[in-house]
Scaffold this active site. Structure first.
Site: not given
Ligand code: AMP
Length: 177
Positions: A59, A96
């Protein structure tokens, strides 16, 4: 910005129970939403001496590539392991459950590059932090991280600022997970 925020659809329990998935497809489908989103980034980043925009699969391609086009600079895809055909460097990061790896083409960055890194959303920050580390491994200056959505309660934006000294800009925030 509240107009952009109002066009983002929330899907509960996707991809698993308890997650509120912030779905930007509804925003991108809306011509006003798309223009406002990309326009906000263009206004913020034009004239800042940015030499390239990097986008995180998948994205981050949707925000990064139109922005690079509007800024008149090149676009770098940061991809999941095994997708890029030429010589790459890799960075592992924690999910996770388990680990993931992202890669960048070695020849995508030149000394002196001032790069903006884009994704759709920052949550825990793991993905964005890995992307910044990759760009720095190749000698880039990371100007800022840009996202449409910040989930501040998950702490990723703060971690990026505190641990890596990279500022982050988000158009809107959602409370909770
Ligand atoms: P993080 O590495 O935890 O910051 O997660 C970010 C990545 O996971 C991004 O590329 C987002 O597209 C996806 N992502 C994480 N949580 C969500 C959410 N609640 N809704 C949509 N996409 C998410």
């Amino acid at each position: 910005m509240s107009i952009v925020k109002s066009k983002i659809r929330t899907i509960p329990d996707y991809p698993k129970p308890g997650i509120l998935f912030r779905d930007i497809t509804s925003l991108l489908l809306d011509p006003e939403g798309l223009a406002l989103t990309i326009g906000t980034f263009v206004n913020r980043y034009q004239g800042k001496g940015i030499t390239k925009v990097a986008g995180i699969e998948a994205r981050g391609f949707l925000t990064g590539a139109p922005l690079a086009f509007q800024l008149g600079v090149g676009f770098i895809p940061i991809r999941k392991k095994g997708k890029l055909p030429a010589e790459t460097v890799a960075e592992e990061y924690d999910l996770e459950y388990g680990k993931d790896v992202i890669e960048i083409h070695k020849d995508a960055v030149q000394p002196g590059d001032r790069i903006l890194v884009m994704d759709d959303l920052i949550a825990t920050g793991g993905t964005m932090i890995a992307a910044v580390k990759l760009l720095r491994k190749l000698g880039a200056e990371v100007y800022e991280a840009g996202v449409i959505i910040d989930l501040p309660d998950l702490g990723g934006a703060k971690k990026l600022k505190d641990d890596l000294q990279v500022p982050i800009f988000s158009i809107c925030e959602f409370e909770g997970h």
